[in-house]
Design a protein around this motif. Structure first.
Motif, PDB file in Angstrom:
ATOM      1  N   MET A   2     -45.103  68.217  67.616  1.00 38.00           N
ATOM      2  CA  MET A   2     -45.797  68.262  66.328  1.00 38.00           C
ATOM      3  C   MET A   2     -46.735  67.074  66.184  1.00 38.00           C
ATOM      4  O   MET A   2     -46.434  65.981  66.643  1.00 38.00           O
ATOM      5  CB  MET A   2     -44.778  68.243  65.182  1.00 38.00           C
ATOM      6  CG  MET A   2     -43.966  69.528  65.094  1.00 38.00           C
ATOM      7  SD  MET A   2     -42.779  69.510  63.757  1.00 38.00           S
ATOM      8  CE  MET A   2     -43.761  69.120  62.347  1.00 38.00           C
ATOM      9  N   ALA A   3     -47.851  67.344  65.568  1.00 36.57           N
ATOM     10  CA  ALA A   3     -48.811  66.269  65.305  1.00 36.57           C
ATOM     11  C   ALA A   3     -48.283  65.408  64.170  1.00 36.57           C
ATOM     12  O   ALA A   3     -47.691  65.905  63.220  1.00 36.57           O
ATOM     13  CB  ALA A   3     -50.162  66.850  64.940  1.00 36.57           C
ATOM     14  N   LYS A   4     -48.491  64.097  64.297  1.00 40.93           N
ATOM     15  CA  LYS A   4     -48.046  63.188  63.239  1.00 40.93           C
ATOM     16  C   LYS A   4     -48.949  63.316  62.030  1.00 40.93           C
ATOM     17  O   LYS A   4     -50.166  63.366  62.158  1.00 40.93           O
ATOM     18  CB  LYS A   4     -48.072  61.740  63.726  1.00 40.93           C
ATOM     19  CG  LYS A   4     -46.905  61.361  64.563  1.00 40.93           C
ATOM     20  CD  LYS A   4     -46.910  59.862  64.790  1.00 40.93           C
ATOM     21  CE  LYS A   4     -45.645  59.438  65.484  1.00 40.93           C
ATOM     22  NZ  LYS A   4     -45.583  57.999  65.668  1.00 40.93           N
ATOM     23  N   LYS A   5     -48.339  63.352  60.871  1.00 34.99           N
ATOM     24  CA  LYS A   5     -49.096  63.401  59.625  1.00 34.99           C
ATOM     25  C   LYS A   5     -49.512  61.972  59.258  1.00 34.99           C
ATOM     26  O   LYS A   5     -48.716  61.046  59.366  1.00 34.99           O
ATOM     27  CB  LYS A   5     -48.216  63.992  58.515  1.00 34.99           C
ATOM     28  CG  LYS A   5     -48.900  64.060  57.185  1.00 34.99           C
ATOM     29  CD  LYS A   5     -47.931  64.473  56.098  1.00 34.99           C
ATOM     30  CE  LYS A   5     -48.574  64.189  54.767  1.00 34.99           C
ATOM     31  NZ  LYS A   5     -47.620  63.966  53.733  1.00 34.99           N
ATOM     32  N   LYS A   6     -50.758  61.821  58.850  1.00 34.85           N
ATOM     33  CA  LYS A   6     -51.216  60.509  58.413  1.00 34.85           C
ATOM     34  C   LYS A   6     -50.479  60.124  57.142  1.00 34.85           C
ATOM     35  O   LYS A   6     -50.257  60.953  56.263  1.00 34.85           O
ATOM     36  CB  LYS A   6     -52.718  60.519  58.143  1.00 34.85           C
ATOM     37  CG  LYS A   6     -53.560  60.506  59.372  1.00 34.85           C
ATOM     38  CD  LYS A   6     -55.015  60.333  58.993  1.00 34.85           C
ATOM     39  CE  LYS A   6     -55.875  60.272  60.209  1.00 34.85           C
ATOM     40  NZ  LYS A   6     -57.279  60.095  59.856  1.00 34.85           N
ATOM     41  N   LYS A   7     -50.119  58.848  57.056  1.00 34.37           N
ATOM     42  CA  LYS A   7     -49.465  58.367  55.846  1.00 34.37           C
ATOM     43  C   LYS A   7     -50.504  58.138  54.760  1.00 34.37           C
ATOM     44  O   LYS A   7     -51.570  57.599  55.023  1.00 34.37           O
ATOM     45  CB  LYS A   7     -48.736  57.051  56.105  1.00 34.37           C
ATOM     46  CG  LYS A   7     -47.425  57.193  56.818  1.00 34.37           C
ATOM     47  CD  LYS A   7     -46.695  55.870  56.822  1.00 34.37           C
ATOM     48  CE  LYS A   7     -45.319  56.028  57.407  1.00 34.37           C
ATOM     49  NZ  LYS A   7     -44.567  54.778  57.329  1.00 34.37           N
ATOM     50  N   SER A   8     -50.167  58.539  53.575  1.00 36.81           N
ATOM     51  CA  SER A   8     -51.033  58.234  52.438  1.00 36.81           C
ATOM     52  C   SER A   8     -50.530  56.936  51.808  1.00 36.81           C
ATOM     53  O   SER A   8     -49.464  56.418  52.159  1.00 36.81           O
ATOM     54  CB  SER A   8     -51.011  59.372  51.415  1.00 36.81           C
ATOM     55  OG  SER A   8     -49.764  59.426  50.766  1.00 36.81           O
ATOM     56  N   ASP A  11     -47.050  56.973  50.564  1.00 33.35           N
ATOM     57  CA  ASP A  11     -45.982  57.004  51.562  1.00 33.35           C
ATOM     58  C   ASP A  11     -45.602  55.624  52.084  1.00 33.35           C
ATOM     59  O   ASP A  11     -44.564  55.469  52.725  1.00 33.35           O
ATOM     60  CB  ASP A  11     -46.402  57.873  52.758  1.00 33.35           C
ATOM     61  CG  ASP A  11     -46.613  59.321  52.374  1.00 33.35           C
ATOM     62  OD1 ASP A  11     -45.989  59.774  51.392  1.00 33.35           O
ATOM     63  OD2 ASP A  11     -47.408  59.997  53.063  1.00 33.35           O
TER      64      ASP A  11
END
Length: 79
Positions: A2-8, A11
């Motif tokens: 899975m691709a890592k989700k960018k942290k907002s 987060d």
């Protein structure tokens, strides 16, 4: 995989936010110091063209540091 989700911003932990703000403050301070130095320093005391150093100083952290390390001529009598 899975691709890592960018942290907002939401987060991030409080410590991470504080470190990010501190880094941004250092970067902004260096940028302002380099721009002020370029404005006040005569052309003869700068290696290269002022316009190029002015543009380079906008490169995060490395631009202003490079200007202070490599862009200014040192006075032989000051040492």
């Amino acid at each position: 995989m899975m691709a890592k989700k960018k942290k907002s911003w939401r987060d991030l932990s409080t410590k991470q936010k504080a470190m990010m703000m501190a880094g941004n403050a250092v970067n902004l301070t260096l940028l302002i110091a380099a721009q002020r130095s370029l404005a006040k320093t005569p052309d003869a005391q700068i290696r290269g063209k002022k316009a190029l150093w002015r543009a380079a100083s906008f490169i995060n952290f490395f631009g202003p540091v490079s200007y202070f390390v490599f862009g200014r001529r040192r006075d032989a009598g000051a040492a």
